[in-house]
Design a protein around this motif. Structure first.
Motif, short mmCIF file in Angstrom:
data_model
loop_
_atom_site.label_atom_id
_atom_site.label_comp_id
_atom_site.label_asym_id
_atom_site.label_seq_id
_atom_site.Cartn_x
_atom_site.Cartn_y
_atom_site.Cartn_z
N ASP A 389 0.84 -1.20 0.00
CA ASP A 389 0.00 0.00 0.00
C ASP A 389 0.87 1.25 0.00
O ASP A 389 1.88 1.33 0.72
CB ASP A 389 -0.90 -0.02 1.25
N LYS A 390 0.51 2.22 -0.81
CA LYS A 390 1.22 3.50 -0.91
C LYS A 390 2.64 3.35 -1.46
O LYS A 390 3.53 4.13 -1.15
CB LYS A 390 1.26 4.22 0.45
N VAL A 391 2.86 2.32 -2.25
CA VAL A 391 4.13 2.12 -2.96
C VAL A 391 3.80 1.89 -4.42
O VAL A 391 2.88 1.13 -4.76
CB VAL A 391 4.90 0.90 -2.40
N GLY A 392 4.52 2.54 -5.33
CA GLY A 392 4.22 2.38 -6.74
C GLY A 392 5.37 2.82 -7.64
O GLY A 392 6.44 3.21 -7.17
N ARG A 393 5.13 2.76 -8.93
CA ARG A 393 6.13 3.19 -9.92
C ARG A 393 5.52 4.26 -10.81
O ARG A 393 4.31 4.29 -11.05
CB ARG A 393 6.61 2.02 -10.78
N ALA A 394 6.38 5.14 -11.27
CA ALA A 394 5.94 6.20 -12.18
C ALA A 394 7.00 6.38 -13.26
O ALA A 394 8.20 6.20 -13.01
CB ALA A 394 5.75 7.51 -11.42
N GLN A 395 6.55 6.69 -14.48
CA GLN A 395 7.46 6.96 -15.58
C GLN A 395 7.21 8.36 -16.11
O GLN A 395 6.09 8.87 -16.07
CB GLN A 395 7.27 5.95 -16.72
N GLY A 396 8.27 9.00 -16.57
CA GLY A 396 8.12 10.33 -17.12
C GLY A 396 9.47 10.98 -17.32
O GLY A 396 10.52 10.34 -17.18
N THR A 397 9.43 12.28 -17.61
CA THR A 397 10.66 13.05 -17.84
C THR A 397 11.12 13.65 -16.52
O THR A 397 10.34 14.28 -15.80
CB THR A 397 10.40 14.17 -18.86
N LEU A 398 12.39 13.45 -16.20
CA LEU A 398 12.95 14.00 -14.97
C LEU A 398 13.30 15.47 -15.17
O LEU A 398 14.06 15.82 -16.08
CB LEU A 398 14.21 13.22 -14.55
N LYS A 399 12.76 16.31 -14.32
CA LYS A 399 13.06 17.74 -14.35
C LYS A 399 13.81 18.10 -13.06
O LYS A 399 13.28 17.92 -11.96
CB LYS A 399 11.78 18.55 -14.46
N ILE A 400 15.05 18.58 -13.23
CA ILE A 400 15.90 18.90 -12.08
C ILE A 400 15.84 20.39 -11.80
O ILE A 400 15.98 21.21 -12.72
CB ILE A 400 17.36 18.47 -12.35
N THR A 401 15.64 20.76 -10.54
CA THR A 401 15.57 22.18 -10.15
C THR A 401 16.97 22.73 -9.89
O THR A 401 17.95 21.99 -9.84
CB THR A 401 14.73 22.34 -8.88
N ASP A 402 17.05 24.05 -9.72
CA ASP A 402 18.33 24.70 -9.42
C ASP A 402 18.92 24.20 -8.10
O ASP A 402 20.13 24.29 -7.88
CB ASP A 402 18.16 26.22 -9.36
N LYS A 403 18.07 23.72 -7.21
CA LYS A 403 18.55 23.26 -5.89
C LYS A 403 19.03 21.82 -5.91
O LYS A 403 19.47 21.31 -4.88
CB LYS A 403 17.44 23.44 -4.86
N GLY A 404 18.94 21.17 -7.07
CA GLY A 404 19.51 19.83 -7.19
C GLY A 404 18.53 18.69 -7.08
O GLY A 404 18.83 17.58 -7.50
N PHE A 405 17.35 18.93 -6.51
CA PHE A 405 16.35 17.86 -6.46
C PHE A 405 15.50 17.93 -7.72
O PHE A 405 15.62 18.87 -8.53
CB PHE A 405 15.49 17.94 -5.20
N GLY A 406 14.64 16.94 -7.93
CA GLY A 406 13.86 16.92 -9.15
C GLY A 406 12.46 16.37 -8.95
O GLY A 406 12.06 16.02 -7.83
N PHE A 407 11.73 16.29 -10.08
CA PHE A 407 10.37 15.76 -10.05
C PHE A 407 10.14 14.91 -11.29
O PHE A 407 10.65 15.19 -12.38
CB PHE A 407 9.34 16.88 -10.02
N VAL A 408 9.38 13.85 -11.12
CA VAL A 408 8.84 13.07 -12.21
C VAL A 408 7.34 13.05 -12.02
O VAL A 408 6.84 12.42 -11.07
CB VAL A 408 9.41 11.63 -12.24
#
Length: 452
Positions: A389-408
């Motif tokens: 529960d509350k565990v999954g996979r996601a696919q997409g384009t990785l966007k990295i912010t100026d602070k070094g972390f990112g989002f998919v």
């Protein structure tokens, strides 16, 4: 010092309310006590560090302590702390000083006395923690101390020390000592509450299993046999197992394991003989029991003890459960990891209880064996992935912010998972739902990332 004594004593007797006269006599008494202690220290250097006092030294110490008690110096000053510092290595052998200091315990220590000492190999106990431990040992070993200090007063000394002492490495010994005092007072259930957390961290130490066994010794001998068997099995050397061998023997006989009881007595006896030690009265009594057979074959004993000890973990953790979890992150120390159970719960896992002995990686699946009561993890091993529960996979384009972390998509990707060349790449992330402390809400967080 004799001249100082001849002046200070009559002055204090003539002016019992004069703080200066009282202080003068105290420090003369202190110098005499220091003289006695110096002799004890010198002898200890030649006697394997044994700081116990002989009868004449104890008599001399007690005579000066009687004068100090008569002075009735108010607490909060340097006087009583000075005595504890002077006798910190052998305080447990001086019951009169224990009682005098305990009567002043509320205001006995300054802040610096509550700080542990820094030593090359780690912390050395603070003066406050040392006093609590020495007081507990004196209480267990001296009838006069027990008559004047109740078990509740002993427990309060422990409680105050836990609240105020700054020790980290040695705090565990407060629980160990308090459990032993509670056993002495026959408060067995309360003693178990203190020794169980210690034992869960010290499962390879015979003394910890021994203390838990003694909480059952009178009330449930069958359980005591299981736990004493475990203590003997992990002791490593028979010299460490002697107390347990002597304690388990009569219990085994009562449970009709007469030969096995004799084996324990014989094994203990052989240990004394091989080390050239004089056999102690408690073992001598067992040797003279009518059921003892010195002709038993000791080769059968290890297997018997291992069989008896097999269920010992049941008394350590109670009912056990098994649950699949996912590795959330590795501890910075490299000594373990956190495993994700649900969005509200993750648990620490020590490297030492991982079956392979190797740390898994974030995103790996592990099967945990845990206490049903408090989710303490007692074993972990790698396993195949399962739907959680509350565990999954996601696919997409990785966007990295100026602070070094990112989002998919809607999944936050920590900077620790990202490499610069990943920006704009198509990736797959394994995520869990966790609580974001900054945003104060739940959200998706990546544990693992793969470039597609």
């Amino acid at each position: 010092m004799a001249e100082a004594w001849s002046l200070a004593r009559p002055s204090a007797e003539a002016n019992p309310q004069d703080p200066y006269a009282k202080s003068a006599l105290f420090w003369v008494c202190y110098d005499y006590l220091k003289e006695v202690q110096n002799g004890i220290k010198e002898r200890a250097k030649r006697n394997n560090g044994d700081h116990s006092s002989n009868p004449s030294e104890l008599q001399r110490v007690n005579s000066f302590l009687d004068w100090i008690a008569w002075l009735n110096i108010p607490s909060g000053g340097i006087e009583y702390r000075s005595l504890i510092r002077q006798f910190r290595k052998n305080l447990e052998y001086l019951p009169k000083l224990i009682l005098l200091s305990a009567s002043q315990f509320t205001d006995l220590f300054e802040d610096k006395d509550k700080e542990p000492y820094e030593a090359p190999k780690g912390e050395s106990p603070s003066l406050m923690l040392t006093f609590a431990r020495k007081t507990a040992k004196a209480w267990r070993g001296d009838e006069n101390v027990r008559q004047q200090l109740t078990i509740d007063q002993i427990c309060e000394i422990f409680a105050k020390t836990r609240r105020e002492a700054k020790d980290k490495q040695n705090r565990i010994w407060l629980d160990y000592d308090e459990a032993k005092c509670l056993i002495f007072a026959k408060r067995f259930a309360q003693a178990r509450d203190y020794i169980l957390p210690v034992l869960r961290k010290k499962q390879g130490n015979s003394w910890a299993w021994h203390v838990l066994a003694m909480t059952f010794y009178e009330e449930d001998p069958a359980v005591a046999i299981v736990l004493l068997s475990k203590a003997i099995c992990v002791s490593g050397e028979d010299s460490f197992a002697l107390p347990m061998l002597k304690e388990i023997a009569p219990l085994l006989v009562k449970q009709e394991f007469v030969d096995e009881g004799s084996m324990c007595v014989k094994r203990a006896t052989d240990c004394y003989i091989s080390n050239g030690w004089k056999i102690k009265p408690d073992l001598e009594r067992l040797i003279n029991e009518p059921w003892y057979n010195k002709g038993v074959d000791l080769s059968f004993l290890p297997t018997f003890l291992q069989e008896q000890a097999a269920t010992a973990p049941n008394y350590l953790f109670g009912e056990l459960t098994s649950q699949v979890a996912i590795v959330e992150f590795i501890h910075a120390s490299g000594k373990g990891f956190h495993a994700y159970l649900s969005k509200e719960k993750s648990v620490p896992v020590r490297r030492g209880i991982v079956k392979s002995g190797k740390l898994p990686s974030p995103g790996d699946y592990v099967r945990l064996t845990m206490s049903a009561e408090d989710k303490t993890v007692i074993a972990a091993e790698s396993c195949d992935s399962e739907d959680l529960d509350k565990v999954g996979r996601a696919q997409g384009t990785l966007k990295i912010t100026d602070k070094g972390f990112g989002f998919v998509d809607r999944t936050f990707v920590p900077s620790s998972l990202i490499q610069d060349e990943m920006h704009g790449k198509s990736v797959s992330v394994l995520w869990v739902v966790s609580f974001d402390k900054k945003k104060k809400k739940f959200g998706r967080k990546a544990l693992k990332i793969d470039v597609l």
